[in-house]
Every structure is written in structure tokens, then in C-alpha cells.
Design a protein around this motif. Structure first.
Motif, PDB file in Angstrom:
ATOM      1  N   UNK A   5       0.831  -1.207   0.000  1.00 48.02           N
ATOM      2  CA  UNK A   5       0.000   0.000   0.000  1.00 48.02           C
ATOM      3  C   UNK A   5       0.869   1.264   0.000  1.00 48.02           C
ATOM      4  N   UNK A   6       2.003   1.217   0.694  1.00 49.32           N
ATOM      5  CA  UNK A   6       2.926   2.353   0.685  1.00 49.32           C
ATOM      6  C   UNK A   6       3.585   2.491  -0.690  1.00 49.32           C
ATOM      7  N   UNK A   7       3.877   1.383  -1.340  1.00 54.76           N
ATOM      8  CA  UNK A   7       4.413   1.412  -2.697  1.00 54.76           C
ATOM      9  C   UNK A   7       3.428   2.071  -3.651  1.00 54.76           C
ATOM     10  N   UNK A   8       2.138   1.775  -3.475  1.00 55.18           N
ATOM     11  CA  UNK A   8       1.112   2.413  -4.311  1.00 55.18           C
ATOM     12  C   UNK A   8       1.136   3.930  -4.116  1.00 55.18           C
ATOM     13  N   UNK A   9       1.201   4.367  -2.857  1.00 50.13           N
ATOM     14  CA  UNK A   9       1.211   5.803  -2.561  1.00 50.13           C
ATOM     15  C   UNK A   9       2.426   6.475  -3.192  1.00 50.13           C
ATOM     16  N   UNK A  10       3.599   5.875  -3.033  1.00 48.46           N
ATOM     17  CA  UNK A  10       4.820   6.464  -3.595  1.00 48.46           C
ATOM     18  C   UNK A  10       4.732   6.586  -5.113  1.00 48.46           C
ATOM     19  N   UNK A  25      -1.010  23.921 -12.603  1.00 45.68           N
ATOM     20  CA  UNK A  25      -1.804  24.517 -11.522  1.00 45.68           C
ATOM     21  C   UNK A  25      -0.945  24.910 -10.327  1.00 45.68           C
ATOM     22  N   UNK A  26       0.328  24.493 -10.338  1.00 37.74           N
ATOM     23  CA  UNK A  26       1.247  24.776  -9.241  1.00 37.74           C
ATOM     24  C   UNK A  26       0.756  24.160  -7.928  1.00 37.74           C
ATOM     25  N   UNK A  27       0.371  22.880  -8.024  1.00 34.61           N
ATOM     26  CA  UNK A  27      -0.120  22.149  -6.858  1.00 34.61           C
ATOM     27  C   UNK A  27       1.065  21.561  -6.107  1.00 34.61           C
ATOM     28  N   UNK A  28       1.130  21.813  -4.809  1.00 35.04           N
ATOM     29  CA  UNK A  28       2.143  21.201  -3.959  1.00 35.04           C
ATOM     30  C   UNK A  28       1.680  19.775  -3.639  1.00 35.04           C
ATOM     31  N   UNK A  29       2.479  18.777  -3.968  1.00 29.73           N
ATOM     32  CA  UNK A  29       2.142  17.372  -3.735  1.00 29.73           C
ATOM     33  C   UNK A  29       2.910  16.898  -2.509  1.00 29.73           C
ATOM     34  N   UNK A  30       2.242  16.162  -1.608  1.00 33.78           N
ATOM     35  CA  UNK A  30       2.941  15.688  -0.418  1.00 33.78           C
ATOM     36  C   UNK A  30       2.214  14.592   0.319  1.00 33.78           C
ATOM     37  N   UNK A  31       2.737  14.271   1.510  1.00 33.47           N
ATOM     38  CA  UNK A  31       2.196  13.216   2.361  1.00 33.47           C
ATOM     39  C   UNK A  31       1.592  13.730   3.656  1.00 33.47           C
ATOM     40  N   UNK A  32       1.927  14.958   4.063  1.00 30.42           N
ATOM     41  CA  UNK A  32       1.547  15.437   5.387  1.00 30.42           C
ATOM     42  C   UNK A  32       0.545  16.585   5.317  1.00 30.42           C
ATOM     43  N   UNK A  33      -0.617  16.368   5.898  1.00 25.24           N
ATOM     44  CA  UNK A  33      -1.624  17.428   5.985  1.00 25.24           C
ATOM     45  C   UNK A  33      -1.099  18.562   6.854  1.00 25.24           C
ATOM     46  N   UNK A  46      -2.541  16.165  -0.805  1.00 24.20           N
ATOM     47  CA  UNK A  46      -1.891  15.266   0.136  1.00 24.20           C
ATOM     48  C   UNK A  46      -2.440  13.861  -0.090  1.00 24.20           C
ATOM     49  N   UNK A  47      -1.539  12.904  -0.272  1.00 25.00           N
ATOM     50  CA  UNK A  47      -1.926  11.503  -0.443  1.00 25.00           C
ATOM     51  C   UNK A  47      -1.504  10.768   0.817  1.00 25.00           C
ATOM     52  N   UNK A  48      -2.484  10.161   1.479  1.00 23.21           N
ATOM     53  CA  UNK A  48      -2.180   9.441   2.712  1.00 23.21           C
ATOM     54  C   UNK A  48      -3.078   8.219   2.830  1.00 23.21           C
ATOM     55  N   UNK A  49      -2.707   7.333   3.741  1.00 25.27           N
ATOM     56  CA  UNK A  49      -3.420   6.078   3.896  1.00 25.27           C
ATOM     57  C   UNK A  49      -4.606   6.223   4.837  1.00 25.27           C
ATOM     58  N   UNK A  69      -7.039   4.819   0.157  1.00 29.44           N
ATOM     59  CA  UNK A  69      -6.067   5.866  -0.090  1.00 29.44           C
ATOM     60  C   UNK A  69      -6.832   7.174  -0.052  1.00 29.44           C
ATOM     61  N   UNK A  70      -6.374   8.102   0.758  1.00 28.52           N
ATOM     62  CA  UNK A  70      -7.061   9.378   0.935  1.00 28.52           C
ATOM     63  C   UNK A  70      -6.328  10.463   0.164  1.00 28.52           C
ATOM     64  N   UNK A  71      -7.086  11.221  -0.597  1.00 28.12           N
ATOM     65  CA  UNK A  71      -6.546  12.334  -1.370  1.00 28.12           C
ATOM     66  C   UNK A  71      -7.192  13.597  -0.822  1.00 28.12           C
ATOM     67  N   UNK A  72      -6.411  14.358  -0.076  1.00 25.00           N
ATOM     68  CA  UNK A  72      -6.906  15.565   0.570  1.00 25.00           C
ATOM     69  C   UNK A  72      -6.341  16.788  -0.140  1.00 25.00           C
ATOM     70  N   UNK A  73      -7.241  17.651  -0.590  1.00 23.40           N
ATOM     71  CA  UNK A  73      -6.830  18.901  -1.208  1.00 23.40           C
ATOM     72  C   UNK A  73      -6.970  20.000  -0.173  1.00 23.40           C
ATOM     73  N   UNK A  74      -5.936  20.789  -0.019  1.00 25.66           N
ATOM     74  CA  UNK A  74      -5.959  21.945   0.872  1.00 25.66           C
ATOM     75  C   UNK A  74      -5.891  23.182  -0.007  1.00 25.66           C
ATOM     76  N   UNK A  75      -6.864  24.049   0.168  1.00 28.93           N
ATOM     77  CA  UNK A  75      -6.922  25.260  -0.647  1.00 28.93           C
ATOM     78  C   UNK A  75      -6.948  26.489   0.248  1.00 28.93           C
ATOM     79  N   UNK A  76      -6.482  27.579  -0.312  1.00 23.02           N
ATOM     80  CA  UNK A  76      -6.627  28.901   0.297  1.00 23.02           C
ATOM     81  C   UNK A  76      -7.196  29.786  -0.800  1.00 23.02           C
ATOM     82  N   UNK A  77      -8.507  29.923  -0.784  1.00 23.84           N
ATOM     83  CA  UNK A  77      -9.199  30.572  -1.888  1.00 23.84           C
ATOM     84  C   UNK A  77     -10.555  31.045  -1.366  1.00 23.84           C
ATOM     85  N   UNK A  78     -11.108  32.053  -1.977  1.00 24.39           N
ATOM     86  CA  UNK A  78     -12.423  32.535  -1.551  1.00 24.39           C
ATOM     87  C   UNK A  78     -13.538  31.583  -1.995  1.00 24.39           C
TER      88      UNK A  78
END
Length: 143
Positions: A5-10, A25-33, A46-49, A69-78
Motif C-alpha cells: 500500500x505504501x508502494x502504491x502511494x509512492x 496549476x502549481x499544486x504542492x504534492x505531499x504526504x503530510x496534511x 496530500x496523499x495518505x493512507x 487511499x485518501x486524497x486531501x486537497x488543501x486550498x486557500x481561496x475565496x
């Protein structure tokens, strides 16, 4: 050793980082919310288990596993939900067409409602749950 499962995430992180539309889109990709919330990027994915169901051992010597697999988008937008959807629209086909050894199936689960952070009034988290079904040996998480 690394769990499958970690191999899938990577591998998914690498595909997302290499995608030209995601880069545009200049999206920052990562593992940590937590890191993404602290970093002040206007868009982060953010991609996390998530959870994993107990394995089905109906095939002798093998376990069929189901993991989130959780895909969380964090935005700062109106209009944060709209901004989150612009990222999820690009990530979805990558997630759903992902292929790897031992992977049996991918399906889309629930999409959580937006969670608004009170830090700056415009921060929002939006998470989509994907379910991957894969097979390992009954006594292993890596093969």
C-alpha cells in the motif's frame, strides 16, 4: 521493506508530480496534511493512507486486501470547494487508471464535505476516499 500500500502511494505521488496539468496549476504534492497547512501554498494535494479492511483469505496462501487511499486537497481561496475540485479533476483519472503488480481493482469511495479551517477564513480541506483491492501472500504486507 515497504508495504504494497505504501508502494502504491509512492508511485501515485510520482505520477501526480510528473503530470503537466498538475504542474501547471502549481499544486504542492505531499504526504503530510500538517506540513501542507503550515506551508501557505494556495493549492496542495496530500496523499495518505486510510483504513484497511481485514483480508479475505479465500485463496489458499494469499490474502485479498482492501485499503483506503485518501486524497486531501488543501486550498486557500475565496471559493475553496471550487479550487479543490480543480485539483481533484486532474488527480481522479491518475488514481483510477493506476496499475501496479498485485493491484486487482480501484474504486472511488466517498467524498467528504469541505472542512473549513478558521486560521485565515479561506483555508479548506476536501478529502476523497479511494479503495484499492490488492493481493499479498497471507503472511506478508510486502508481497
Amino acid at each position: 521493506m515497504t508495504t504494497l500500500r505504501e508502494t502504491f502511494v509512492e508511485a501515485l505521488l510520482a505520477q501526480l508530480e510528473a503530470d503537466p496539468d498538475v504542474q501547471q496549476l502549481n499544486v504542492q504534492i505531499g504526504r503530510s496534511v500538517v506540513d501542507a497547512l503550515d506551508a501557505q501554498h494556495s493549492l496542495a494535494l496530500i496523499v495518505h493512507l486510510g483504513g484497511e479492511a481485514p483480508p479475505d483469505r479465500s485463496a489458499v496462501g494469499f490474502a485479498t486486501r482492501q485499503t483506503e487511499l485518501l486524497f486531501t486537497v488543501i486550498t486557500r481561496d475565496t471559493a475553496p470547494d471550487k479550487a479543490a475540485d480543480s485539483v481533484l479533476e486532474l488527480a481522479h483519472p491518475i488514481v483510477m487508471s493506476f496499475d501496479a503488480p498485485s493491484l486487482i481493482d480501484a474504486s472511488e469511495g466517498q467524498t467528504d464535505p469541505p472542512i473549513f479551517a478558521n486560521v485565515d477564513g479561506e483555508s479548506c480541506l476536501r478529502t476523497v476516499h479511494y479503495v484499492y483491492i490488492y493481493r499479498t501472500r497471507w503472511n506478508s504486507l510486502t508481497e
